[in-house]
Design a protein around this motif. Structure first.
Motif, PDB file in Angstrom:
ATOM      1  N   MET A 146       5.106  23.746  32.753  1.00 21.51           N
ATOM      2  CA  MET A 146       4.468  22.763  32.472  1.00 21.51           C
ATOM      3  C   MET A 146       4.496  22.048  32.847  1.00 21.51           C
ATOM      4  N   LYS A 147       3.846  21.031  33.693  1.00 22.02           N
ATOM      5  CA  LYS A 147       4.511  19.792  34.759  1.00 22.02           C
ATOM      6  C   LYS A 147       4.353  18.599  34.719  1.00 22.02           C
ATOM      7  N   ILE A 148       5.731  17.338  34.160  1.00 25.78           N
ATOM      8  CA  ILE A 148       5.785  16.059  33.106  1.00 25.78           C
ATOM      9  C   ILE A 148       5.856  15.364  34.187  1.00 25.78           C
ATOM     10  N   LEU A 149       4.949  13.910  34.238  1.00 27.14           N
ATOM     11  CA  LEU A 149       5.102  12.646  34.625  1.00 27.14           C
ATOM     12  C   LEU A 149       5.624  11.640  33.906  1.00 27.14           C
ATOM     13  N   CYS A 150       6.658  11.204  34.002  1.00 26.65           N
ATOM     14  CA  CYS A 150       7.035  10.375  33.444  1.00 26.65           C
ATOM     15  C   CYS A 150       6.881   8.986  34.045  1.00 26.65           C
ATOM     16  N   VAL A 151       6.717   7.813  33.206  1.00 24.05           N
ATOM     17  CA  VAL A 151       7.286   6.693  33.842  1.00 24.05           C
ATOM     18  C   VAL A 151       8.015   5.511  33.107  1.00 24.05           C
ATOM     19  N   SER A 152       8.173   4.546  33.595  1.00 23.54           N
ATOM     20  CA  SER A 152       8.419   3.515  32.795  1.00 23.54           C
ATOM     21  C   SER A 152       8.576   2.173  33.863  1.00 23.54           C
ATOM     22  N   ASP A 153       8.623   1.164  33.061  1.00 23.18           N
ATOM     23  CA  ASP A 153       9.009  -0.531  33.836  1.00 23.18           C
ATOM     24  C   ASP A 153       9.118  -0.955  34.932  1.00 23.18           C
ATOM     25  N   TYR A 154       7.642   0.045  35.698  1.00 24.48           N
ATOM     26  CA  TYR A 154       6.955  -0.381  36.743  1.00 24.48           C
ATOM     27  C   TYR A 154       5.627   0.021  36.798  1.00 24.48           C
ATOM     28  N   VAL A 155       4.820  -0.646  37.818  1.00 20.35           N
ATOM     29  CA  VAL A 155       3.240  -0.494  37.338  1.00 20.35           C
ATOM     30  C   VAL A 155       3.870   0.242  39.094  1.00 20.35           C
ATOM     31  N   ASP A 156       4.167   1.302  39.500  1.00 23.29           N
ATOM     32  CA  ASP A 156       3.805   2.088  40.557  1.00 23.29           C
ATOM     33  C   ASP A 156       2.347   2.440  41.812  1.00 23.29           C
ATOM     34  N   PRO A 157       2.664   1.534  42.363  1.00 23.09           N
ATOM     35  CA  PRO A 157       1.825   1.630  42.958  1.00 23.09           C
ATOM     36  C   PRO A 157       1.679   2.959  43.836  1.00 23.09           C
ATOM     37  N   LEU A 158       2.396   4.268  43.419  1.00 23.42           N
ATOM     38  CA  LEU A 158       2.235   4.931  44.108  1.00 23.42           C
ATOM     39  C   LEU A 158       0.712   5.948  42.425  1.00 23.42           C
ATOM     40  N   ILE A 159       1.213   5.718  41.763  1.00 23.62           N
ATOM     41  CA  ILE A 159       0.464   5.846  40.093  1.00 23.62           C
ATOM     42  C   ILE A 159      -1.073   4.708  40.393  1.00 23.62           C
ATOM     43  N   TYR A 160      -0.364   3.783  40.255  1.00 22.33           N
ATOM     44  CA  TYR A 160      -1.435   3.224  40.066  1.00 22.33           C
ATOM     45  C   TYR A 160      -3.201   2.686  41.191  1.00 22.33           C
ATOM     46  N   ASN A 161      -3.185   4.108  41.807  1.00 21.35           N
ATOM     47  CA  ASN A 161      -4.805   3.513  42.698  1.00 21.35           C
ATOM     48  C   ASN A 161      -5.686   5.289  42.550  1.00 21.35           C
ATOM     49  N   GLN A 162      -6.920   4.498  43.274  1.00 20.00           N
ATOM     50  CA  GLN A 162      -7.714   6.312  42.672  1.00 20.00           C
ATOM     51  C   GLN A 162      -7.750   7.528  42.770  1.00 20.00           C
ATOM     52  N   ASN A 163      -6.578   7.720  44.005  1.00 25.85           N
ATOM     53  CA  ASN A 163      -6.073   8.808  44.293  1.00 25.85           C
ATOM     54  C   ASN A 163      -4.969   9.444  43.499  1.00 25.85           C
ATOM     55  N   VAL A 164      -4.587   8.973  42.599  1.00 23.29           N
ATOM     56  CA  VAL A 164      -3.381   9.036  42.092  1.00 23.29           C
ATOM     57  C   VAL A 164      -3.993  10.843  41.426  1.00 23.29           C
ATOM     58  N   LYS A 165      -4.958  11.256  40.732  1.00 21.36           N
ATOM     59  CA  LYS A 165      -4.751  12.433  41.077  1.00 21.36           C
ATOM     60  C   LYS A 165      -4.931  14.040  41.822  1.00 21.36           C
ATOM     61  N   GLU A 166      -5.130  12.843  42.625  1.00 19.14           N
ATOM     62  CA  GLU A 166      -5.305  14.060  44.123  1.00 19.14           C
ATOM     63  C   GLU A 166      -3.522  14.794  44.738  1.00 19.14           C
ATOM     64  N   VAL A 167      -2.260  12.972  44.366  1.00 21.28           N
ATOM     65  CA  VAL A 167      -1.393  13.618  44.564  1.00 21.28           C
ATOM     66  C   VAL A 167      -0.315  14.313  43.987  1.00 21.28           C
ATOM     67  N   PHE A 168      -0.670  13.932  41.919  1.00 23.28           N
ATOM     68  CA  PHE A 168      -0.484  15.195  41.455  1.00 23.28           C
ATOM     69  C   PHE A 168      -0.986  15.581  40.544  1.00 23.28           C
ATOM     70  N   SER A 169      -1.965  16.437  41.288  1.00 23.82           N
ATOM     71  CA  SER A 169      -3.109  17.199  40.661  1.00 23.82           C
ATOM     72  C   SER A 169      -2.301  18.339  39.854  1.00 23.82           C
ATOM     73  N   ASP A 170      -1.445  18.759  39.431  1.00 24.89           N
ATOM     74  CA  ASP A 170      -0.781  20.084  38.263  1.00 24.89           C
ATOM     75  C   ASP A 170       0.084  19.024  37.275  1.00 24.89           C
ATOM     76  N   ILE A 171      -0.536  17.925  36.940  1.00 20.57           N
ATOM     77  CA  ILE A 171       0.153  17.426  35.341  1.00 20.57           C
ATOM     78  C   ILE A 171      -0.604  17.702  34.300  1.00 20.57           C
ATOM     79  N   ASP A 172       0.213  17.921  33.262  1.00 19.75           N
ATOM     80  CA  ASP A 172      -0.314  18.334  31.883  1.00 19.75           C
ATOM     81  C   ASP A 172       0.260  17.737  31.244  1.00 19.75           C
TER      82      ASP A 172
END
Length: 243
Positions: A1-27
């Motif tokens: 099980m892969k888990i994406l953890c985020v906090s405190d900062y609106v990360d441009p790597l996450i907040y973009n339309q291609n994020v699911k391609e970068v993190f394709s296996d997140i559960d």
């Protein structure tokens, strides 16, 4: 099980339309506080995966929707709260413990499929009497309310907890010595007693690359989720520091 953890900062790597391609296996996604609710809404919409969140000490515009004691008297918020309507598709984990039967992983000790056991707490140490700030005693009292469920977990699944998500850190693990960024000593007690595999927290911004992101306290790996970080169950993180 892969888990994406985020906090405190609106990360441009996450907040973009291609994020699911970068993190394709997140559960699963864990949002450890001080994030705008529209950012959480975006994460839920794009990933379409189970998402849990807690509040920090900022971005508290919707805190009153989840905590009756923070609502103004005679305001229109004094009514039953429907999280399905206001919750942005994410589950609020503040001062609660959940068993997620839909998220399973293989227990490395038994080889059996097991559900995810998760609990969380919002807020920080009280430093200016602001919203979502608590003394150590107040926070410990909130944690004690979760103990019956944790004991149930231990009886049924052989362990108390897999993940404990908070905003603030434990005392002397990733925290700072200014009044705003002190950790909770009761979190150290909680980790020692209930032994979650992971504790995921936010609040401590990692501006200096020399600062530790991963620590170890007894049997728990403590992860600072600032910006973003990926963890796995069963645990595969190898970067640790003993305290």
């Amino acid at each position: 099980m892969k888990i994406l953890c985020v906090s405190d900062y609106v990360d441009p790597l996450i907040y973009n339309q291609n994020v699911k391609e970068v993190f394709s296996d997140i559960d699963l996604i864990l949002c450890a506080g001080d994030l705008p609710m529209d950012y959480i809404d975006f994460i839920v919409s794009v990933f379409n995966k189970p998402t849990y969140f807690v509040f920090g000490n900022h971005d508290l515009k919707e805190y009153h929707l989840y905590h009756k004691e923070s609502r103004m008297e005679n305001s229109h918020f004094n009514r039953n709260f429907d999280q399905g309507f206001h919750g942005h598709g994410a589950t609020y984990l503040g001062f609660k413990s959940f068993i997620n039967e839909n998220l399973t992983f293989e227990d490395p000790e038994t080889g059996m499929k097991t559900p995810l056991l998760i609990a969380g707490a919002s807020g920080t140490v009280r430093y200016n009497n602001g919203l979502c700030q608590f003394t150590d005693s107040q926070m410990k009292f909130k944690l004690l309310k979760m103990v019956p469920r944790l004991i149930y977990n231990k009886i049924k699944y052989g362990r108390y907890l897999d993940i404990f998500m908070t905003h603030a850190s434990p005392r002397h693990i990733h925290d700072h010595e200014d009044p705003c960024h002190l950790g909770f000593e009761c979190y150290n007690w909680f980790l020692e007693r209930f032994k979650p595999t992971y504790m995921v927290h936010g609040h401590i911004h990692l501006y200096d690359l020399r600062e530790e992101r991963i620590g170890q306290y007894y049997d728990s790996t403590v992860v600072n989720a600032y910006a973003h970080y990926v963890i796995e169950l069963p645990m595969k993180t190898t970067e640790k520091k003993d305290y």
